[in-house]
Design a protein around this motif. Structure first.
Motif, PDB file in Angstrom:
ATOM      1  N   MET A   1       4.992  33.975 -36.717  1.00  0.00           N
ATOM      2  CA  MET A   1       5.532  33.982 -38.047  1.00  0.00           C
ATOM      3  C   MET A   1       5.165  35.271 -38.771  1.00  0.00           C
ATOM      4  SD  MET A   1       5.743  30.879 -40.528  1.00  0.00           S
ATOM      5  CE  MET A   1       6.378  30.991 -42.150  1.00  0.00           C
ATOM      6  N   ASN A   2       4.027  35.859 -38.454  1.00  0.00           N
ATOM      7  CA  ASN A   2       3.637  37.118 -39.092  1.00  0.00           C
ATOM      8  C   ASN A   2       4.648  38.228 -38.810  1.00  0.00           C
ATOM      9  OD1 ASN A   2       1.353  36.133 -40.332  1.00  0.00           O
ATOM     10  ND2 ASN A   2       0.041  36.586 -38.594  1.00  0.00           N
ATOM     11  N   ARG A   3       5.385  38.134 -37.704  1.00  0.00           N
ATOM     12  CA  ARG A   3       6.395  39.149 -37.396  1.00  0.00           C
ATOM     13  C   ARG A   3       7.510  39.153 -38.431  1.00  0.00           C
ATOM     14  NH1 ARG A   3       8.606  37.880 -31.609  1.00  0.00           N
ATOM     15  NH2 ARG A   3       9.442  36.290 -32.962  1.00  0.00           N
ATOM     16  N   LEU A   4       7.728  38.046 -39.124  1.00  0.00           N
ATOM     17  CA  LEU A   4       8.842  37.926 -40.056  1.00  0.00           C
ATOM     18  C   LEU A   4       8.468  38.233 -41.504  1.00  0.00           C
ATOM     19  CD1 LEU A   4      10.565  34.689 -38.704  1.00  0.00           C
ATOM     20  CD2 LEU A   4      11.127  37.067 -38.217  1.00  0.00           C
ATOM     21  N   TRP A   8      14.154  39.215 -42.904  1.00  0.00           N
ATOM     22  CA  TRP A   8      14.956  38.011 -42.790  1.00  0.00           C
ATOM     23  C   TRP A   8      14.718  37.404 -41.421  1.00  0.00           C
ATOM     24  CZ3 TRP A   8      17.436  35.624 -46.593  1.00  0.00           C
ATOM     25  CH2 TRP A   8      17.779  36.343 -47.729  1.00  0.00           C
ATOM     26  N   GLY A   9      14.640  36.097 -41.345  1.00  0.00           N
ATOM     27  CA  GLY A   9      14.405  35.462 -40.058  1.00  0.00           C
ATOM     28  C   GLY A   9      14.882  34.031 -40.040  1.00  0.00           C
ATOM     29  N   GLU A  23      12.812  33.965 -35.052  1.00  0.00           N
ATOM     30  CA  GLU A  23      13.790  34.976 -34.662  1.00  0.00           C
ATOM     31  C   GLU A  23      14.100  35.856 -35.870  1.00  0.00           C
ATOM     32  OE1 GLU A  23      18.434  34.960 -33.124  1.00  0.00           O
ATOM     33  OE2 GLU A  23      17.475  33.114 -33.765  1.00  0.00           O
ATOM     34  N   GLN A  24      13.959  37.184 -35.699  1.00  0.00           N
ATOM     35  CA  GLN A  24      14.293  38.103 -36.781  1.00  0.00           C
ATOM     36  C   GLN A  24      15.803  38.294 -36.814  1.00  0.00           C
ATOM     37  OE1 GLN A  24      12.212  41.815 -36.756  1.00  0.00           O
ATOM     38  NE2 GLN A  24      13.536  42.705 -38.317  1.00  0.00           N
ATOM     39  N   LEU A  25      16.372  38.276 -38.031  1.00  0.00           N
ATOM     40  CA  LEU A  25      17.803  38.465 -38.203  1.00  0.00           C
ATOM     41  C   LEU A  25      18.085  39.883 -38.686  1.00  0.00           C
ATOM     42  CD1 LEU A  25      18.637  35.108 -40.001  1.00  0.00           C
ATOM     43  CD2 LEU A  25      18.854  35.626 -37.575  1.00  0.00           C
ATOM     44  N   LYS A  26      19.206  40.407 -38.285  1.00  0.00           N
ATOM     45  CA  LYS A  26      19.587  41.766 -38.686  1.00  0.00           C
ATOM     46  C   LYS A  26      20.505  41.662 -39.903  1.00  0.00           C
ATOM     47  CE  LYS A  26      18.694  43.778 -34.338  1.00  0.00           C
ATOM     48  NZ  LYS A  26      17.293  43.849 -34.357  1.00  0.00           N
ATOM     49  N   LEU A  27      19.930  41.688 -41.073  1.00  0.00           N
ATOM     50  CA  LEU A  27      20.685  41.599 -42.320  1.00  0.00           C
ATOM     51  C   LEU A  27      20.354  42.804 -43.195  1.00  0.00           C
ATOM     52  CD1 LEU A  27      20.216  37.798 -43.102  1.00  0.00           C
ATOM     53  CD2 LEU A  27      22.243  38.888 -42.198  1.00  0.00           C
ATOM     54  N   GLU A  28      20.587  43.999 -42.670  1.00  0.00           N
ATOM     55  CA  GLU A  28      20.272  45.217 -43.426  1.00  0.00           C
ATOM     56  C   GLU A  28      21.062  45.240 -44.725  1.00  0.00           C
ATOM     57  OE1 GLU A  28      21.386  45.515 -40.170  1.00  0.00           O
ATOM     58  OE2 GLU A  28      19.484  45.898 -39.211  1.00  0.00           O
ATOM     59  N   ARG A  30      20.612  43.528 -47.407  1.00  0.00           N
ATOM     60  CA  ARG A  30      20.444  42.341 -48.251  1.00  0.00           C
ATOM     61  C   ARG A  30      19.005  42.280 -48.742  1.00  0.00           C
ATOM     62  NH1 ARG A  30      23.596  37.231 -45.621  1.00  0.00           N
ATOM     63  NH2 ARG A  30      25.651  38.171 -45.629  1.00  0.00           N
ATOM     64  N   PRO A  31      18.825  42.214 -50.048  1.00  0.00           N
ATOM     65  CA  PRO A  31      17.448  42.153 -50.552  1.00  0.00           C
ATOM     66  C   PRO A  31      16.810  40.801 -50.238  1.00  0.00           C
ATOM     67  CG  PRO A  31      18.998  41.885 -52.349  1.00  0.00           C
ATOM     68  CD  PRO A  31      19.810  42.187 -51.116  1.00  0.00           C
ATOM     69  N   LEU A  32      15.509  40.837 -50.027  1.00  0.00           N
ATOM     70  CA  LEU A  32      14.771  39.594 -49.815  1.00  0.00           C
ATOM     71  C   LEU A  32      14.647  38.857 -51.142  1.00  0.00           C
ATOM     72  CD1 LEU A  32      11.925  40.889 -47.493  1.00  0.00           C
ATOM     73  CD2 LEU A  32      13.779  39.364 -46.856  1.00  0.00           C
ATOM     74  N   PRO A  33      14.682  37.546 -51.114  1.00  0.00           N
ATOM     75  CA  PRO A  33      14.526  36.796 -52.365  1.00  0.00           C
ATOM     76  C   PRO A  33      13.107  36.925 -52.905  1.00  0.00           C
ATOM     77  CG  PRO A  33      14.526  35.302 -50.508  1.00  0.00           C
ATOM     78  CD  PRO A  33      14.832  36.662 -49.963  1.00  0.00           C
ATOM     79  N   SER A  34      12.982  36.861 -54.200  1.00  0.00           N
ATOM     80  CA  SER A  34      11.642  36.841 -54.791  1.00  0.00           C
ATOM     81  C   SER A  34      11.461  35.473 -55.435  1.00  0.00           C
ATOM     82  CB  SER A  34      11.473  37.949 -55.822  1.00  0.00           C
ATOM     83  OG  SER A  34      12.381  37.777 -56.883  1.00  0.00           O
ATOM     84  N   PHE A  35      10.326  34.895 -55.210  1.00  0.00           N
ATOM     85  CA  PHE A  35      10.030  33.568 -55.726  1.00  0.00           C
ATOM     86  C   PHE A  35       8.942  33.679 -56.780  1.00  0.00           C
ATOM     87  CE2 PHE A  35      11.510  32.987 -51.370  1.00  0.00           C
ATOM     88  CZ  PHE A  35      12.561  32.116 -51.579  1.00  0.00           C
TER      89      PHE A  35
END
Length: 88
Positions: A1-4, A8-9, A23-28, A30-35
């Motif tokens: 999980m540390n790899r992600l 996006w994963g 599994e890492q996803l290739k979503l270049e 797209r910003p990561l959500p902030s919580f």
């Protein structure tokens, strides 16, 4: 999980091997959500559900009146030596 972390994963379960697959996803692009940090809000919401004293009504309900007796009369440990501090 540390790899992600910071990526996006996808996490799926492999039932046959009784494990999880990360599994890492290739979503270049797209910003990561902030919580938001909700820890203070959770503490505030749960404040009324904390047993904060030995004579709390929930403890009295679960353990009966023996709780109030134990609170009013602390027990001294008999095996303390004279060099030890008082222990209650």
């Amino acid at each position: 999980m540390n790899r992600l972390v910071g990526k996006w994963g996808r996490v799926t379960s492999d039932h046959a091997n009784q494990t999880y697959v990360f599994e890492q996803l290739k979503l270049e692009g797209r910003p990561l959500p902030s919580f938001p940090d909700v820890s203070e809000e959770v503490d505030r919401l749960l404040a009324d559900f904390v047993i904060d004293r030995p004579d709390h009504p929930i403890l009295r309900q679960l353990l009966g009146d023996s709780v109030s007796d134990a609170v009013q009369q602390p027990q001294v440990i008999d095996n303390a030596s004279e060099e030890d501090e008082d222990v209650y």
